[in-house]
Design an enzyme around this catalytic site. Structure first.
Site, mmCIF file in Angstrom:
data_model
loop_
_atom_site.group_PDB
_atom_site.id
_atom_site.type_symbol
_atom_site.label_atom_id
_atom_site.label_comp_id
_atom_site.label_asym_id
_atom_site.label_seq_id
_atom_site.Cartn_x
_atom_site.Cartn_y
_atom_site.Cartn_z
ATOM 1 N N GLU A 132 1.013 -1.172 -0.764
ATOM 2 C CA GLU A 132 -0.190 0.576 -0.276
ATOM 3 C C GLU A 132 1.023 1.328 -0.200
ATOM 4 O OE1 GLU A 132 -3.341 -0.962 -0.761
ATOM 5 O OE2 GLU A 132 -3.149 -3.263 0.511
ATOM 6 N N GLY A 133 2.141 1.703 -0.661
ATOM 7 C CA GLY A 133 2.648 1.776 -1.507
ATOM 8 C C GLY A 133 3.587 2.206 0.268
#
Lengths: 272, 603
Positions: B445-446
């Site tokens: 997620e990043g």
């Protein structure tokens, strides 16, 4: 068919005990539902529900003696699926089992119930009295420590497998009756109501309250009575003389041979 | 012997949920008016029990027996998931926070967070299926047509389908602008999808009949870069062409299963769409606006990852705490008598140092995530005048909420392992498994690097520090409140000092960005670390304030006294062990040119 189930709130038994002078300090306790009452409600729900059909074979009423503003455990049982609740508004911690049994018996009578289901004991005091006393007061047949239960609707009777010291005793009792339940009543095949398929496998254990169930529970009816309105004068024939922690376990002994161990078990511990 | 691992401290949940973040205030909002404290407590209690009684006992076997790609081309989750999934669905985990109009129960995210942390601590992989399905359903709820809602969202909210987010492609990891999966419009209203994706969690498992992949792809002829990306619902099985309930294979294939070091109960797969030219996808939201839509899911997922980090550190902390209380080894310093029995290792100051450090990270991190959830509730349902402010703060804090628990949680997990000594370094004990699980949280997620650029570039520098100023107001208010409550003034002063350091650094970086934006961002990760430390110190100051108030009038040895005293000690630990890093990080951001100027060829 109306099933009345007794339910009680207790200080969380998983918390470590704190003492305040001569008593247990419950000032910061989390109050939770008695586990055996969860089994009792689960039993009643398995009797009432016809799995795979919408019809219900019984109304399940949960009954608790507690202050009326301390009813979270009642909501929890309504959220599990009980139909409605009855609260007897009183400080149950100041009552003896006989008073509680009288209140339960009176609710049972007024509601015109056919079956009282109780947990075999509450985990705080481990009294194991209310179901038996209520059966006596109501003059009804009883089967305590039920591990299995079969409802024969044609004969209007219950066949109960009771866990006793030397095995399982099977009893058939006519309704109306009183049953107290033990841990194994919530195994996947312990309860059969004659409508749900006999080989239906329930989830192991009592069901949890779902979020939808909790929200719906708020809309269910809960009647509140006082002991006086039920014609019961609280009495306490039991007084707490004091509460102390059990003695700490002494350190064990390490012995040098099996023979010494056996000798000690015979002569000192006197268990052989 | 102590009992089984509690996963999370129930007293801390009650303290944070009710005393610090004041969940009961939320029932004043119309969206939550049908709830009360009892509902919140009962729901948290149900989830906590499911976590302890069912999810946690399944953790080890799911870690030891990860799903594999079978010869028939399918992936099957561990058999135990077939028991766990319906129970999680039944309690309401997927749809709890969704409005009643779509079948949810409109529970505040704050309360759902307090419940989810138990499920995650018990079994991250098992909860992963829920988290992904939640996010995918919410995307269709927000941007999909009524038809798509009925076809895909409702079955996901009811637990009949699960969902995924399909972004990453083999050649373009974090760089979404480079993705090449193609979508060709058809007259039937759907698109034909063709391309491949990688690291798609739970894209096949056999627990439910269908999986809906929320997929980023480029419509033929779309502009290059992120401005040409659209969002599609691409199911594993699609409705058949005839009427009725027949669903047919949608030409979505698993081409590989990643052998992961952690989260092993949740398959991470490589997917191929449209090998036969027959993969249908349905557009969700407007054309070319896919990334903007997907950010809704990603922002939610980032908060969830923050909670994953907290939960994974929490379960390991409790394991090491129980171990430290039971494991007897050594004698107090200065006691040389070998005939005396050894003491539990918790008696050694160094072990307590490691325990308190973990507690500071876990409970500080949890308070941070709950603060974030509270802002999310305020932004969506609060009084109209307060929504904008809450939305700005929520957006601002998200990269911190995502990365602090992942990065400091990893440290916390190493301390839990360390306390177990040699046994901790063996797979007989669980701390190594949680350490493996935790590592993913700084990646998915990043990555932390992406979060850092988001925070410093987009949220601090580009908007000229506007939201940072709002955050500073919150911190100043907390300092004033702490002083009023009688908290040790040293803590408030230290936080003030750290805020001044931060403000001066931001001014410096702002000026630098005018001249050389690249150089201003070179230390983005150090800046993220710095601001995260300040923000979590703020959360500890709030907790110390509430604890101090609760202690007033409480007789010695009564009620929650021990718990509250431990809160004050842990706040102090965070201020002494973590906050001083702010000065060093600020120095690094200003002066360390080592890797800014380094020629990679020299390495």
């Amino acid at each position: 068919m109306k099933i009345l189930v007794t339910v009680k709130r207790i200080p969380d038994p998983d918390e470590s005990l704190k003492f305040a002078g001569n008593a247990i300090d419950t000032s910061s306790s989390k109050w939770v539902a008695n586990a055996f009452d969860e089994y009792a409600v689960e039993t009643a729900l398995r009797m009432a529900e016809h799995i795979g059909n919408k019809d219900r074979l019984a109304e399940v009423i949960v009954c608790s003696v507690c202050p009326k503003d301390k009813r979270q455990h009642v909501t929890q049982f309504l959220a599990m699926g009980a139909d409605r609740g009855v609260i007897v508004d009183a400080d149950e911690t100041a009552m003896d089992s006989q008073t509680v049994a009288k209140l339960v018996a009176e609710v049972f009578r007024r509601e015109g119930c056919d079956l009282l289901v109780s947990g075999k004991l509450s985990q705080d005091s481990e009294g194991n009295e209310v179901a038996q006393r209520a059966a006596g007061l109501l003059d009804l047949p009883q089967a305590s420590f039920a591990a299995t239960l079969r409802w024969d609707r044609g004969a209007n009777a219950l066949t109960v497998g009771r866990e006793v010291d030397d095995g399982v005793e099977t009893k058939t009792i006519p309704l109306p009756a009183v049953v107290s339940v033990d841990l194994r009543i919530v195994l996947p095949h312990s309860v059969k109501n004659g409508a749900t398929a006999d080989d239906h496998k329930y989830s192991d254990g009592a069901r949890l309250a779902s979020l939808r169930g909790i929200t719906m529970a708020k809309r269910k009816k809960v009647d509140v009575h006082t002991p006086a309105a039920l014609g019961v004068t609280p009495s306490s024939h039991v007084a707490v003389a004091g509460v102390t922690a059990p003695e700490k376990r002494a350190a064990g002994q390490i012995v040098d041979s099996a023979q010494t161990l056996v000798n000690k078990l015979i002569t000192e511990a006197k268990v052989l | 012997m102590s009992g089984p691992n509690p996963l999370v401290d129930d007293r801390d949940i009650a303290f944070l949920l009710h005393d610090v973040h004041r969940a009961e205030d939320l029932v004043a909002y119309p969206a939550f008016a049908h709830h009360d404290r009892e509902t919140f407590d009962l729901y948290v209690d149900s989830v906590r029990r499911l976590a302890r009684e069912a999810l946690y006992p399944a953790y080890r076997t799911m870690d030891e027996h990860p799903p594999r790609l079978e010869p028939d081309g399918r992936v099957r989750a561990h058999a135990i998931m077939h028991e766990l999934w319906p129970r999680m669905v039944e309690l309401g985990l997927i749809s709890a926070t969704r409005p009643e109009a779509v079948g949810g129960m409109a529970l505040p995210l704050l309360v759902s967070t307090a419940a989810d942390v138990y499920s995650m601590a018990a079994n991250l992989a098992a909860f992963g299926y829920v988290g992904l399905t939640r996010g995918a359903a919410h995307l269709i709820e927000a941007f999909g047509t009524d038809e798509l809602r009925e076809r895909f969202m409702t079955p996901m909210l009811e637990g009949r389908f699960t969902g995924t987010m399909a972004l990453t492609e083999p050649h373009a990891g974090s760089s979404l602008g480079d993705l090449t999966t193609k979508a060709v419009p058809t007259e039937g209203g759907h698109y034909l999808i063709r391309g491949s994706k990688i690291f798609i969690s739970a894209a096949d498992h056999g627990i439910t009949d269908n999986v809906v992949n929320l997929t980023l792809a480029r419509i033929e002829g779309a502009p290059a870069g992120t401005a040409g990306i659209s969002l599609f619902a691409v199911p594993q099985r699609r409705p058949g062409d005839g009427s009725g309930d027949d669903w047919v294979d949608n030409d979505v294939h698993v081409t590989g299963a990643i052998h992961k070091v952690g989260w092993r109960g949740l398959p991470s797969l490589a997917l191929s769409f449209g090998e036969r030219g027959d993969c249908h996808g349905w557009l969700v939201g407007p054309e070319h606006r896919g990334l903007a839509c997907m950010f809704q899911m990603m922002n939610e997922a980032r908060i969830m990852v923050g909670l994953n980090g907290v939960a994974t550190a929490s379960v390991a902390y409790h394991e090491s705490l129980a171990y430290a209380r039971e494991r007897a080894q050594g004698r107090p310093l200065g006691d040389k008598d070998p005939t005396r029995p050894p003491v539990a290792i918790v008696e050694h100051a160094d072990v307590r140092r490691m325990l308190l450090r973990q507690k500071a990270i876990v409970e500080g991190g949890l308070s941070l995530v709950m603060q974030t959830a509270r802002w999310a509730d305020d932004a969506a349902h609060g009084p109209p005048h307060a929504r904008k402010r809450a939305a700005a703060l929520l957006d601002f804090i998200t990269p911190i909420t995502k990365s602090f628990p992942a990065e400091r949680g990893y440290l916390s997990n190493t301390l839990a392992l360390q306390i177990h000594g040699g046994y901790g370094y063996s797979s007989e004990y669980l701390p190594e498994a949680w350490l493996r699980d935790q590592k993913l949280n700084s990646i998915h997620e990043g990555t932390t690097g992406i979060q850092a650029l988001d925070l410093l570039g987009r949220k601090v520098l580009r908007e000229g520090g506007r939201t940072l100023a709002l955050l500073a107001e919150e911190l100043h208010a907390a300092v004033a409140e702490a002083a009023q409550a009688g908290v040790d003034p040293r803590l408030g002063q230290a936080l003030q000092g750290a805020m001044t350091t931060t403000a001066e650094l931001v001014a410096h970086l702002g000026a630098l960005a005018q001249a050389n934006p690249t150089e201003a961002l070179a230390h983005a990760t150090d800046f993220l670390d710095l601001l995260s430390t300040v923000v979590v110190a703020w959360q500890w100051l709030r907790q110390a304030t509430v604890a101090t108030r609760c202690l007033e009038g409480l007789a010695s040895g009564r009620g929650r006294e021990g718990f509250l005293r431990a809160k004050l000690a842990t706040a102090e630990c965070f201020f002494d062990a973590e906050l001083p890093r702010v000065a060093a990080l600020a120095h690094r951001c200003r002066h360390d040119r080592s890797y800014v100027e380094l020629d990679p060829r020299w390495l």
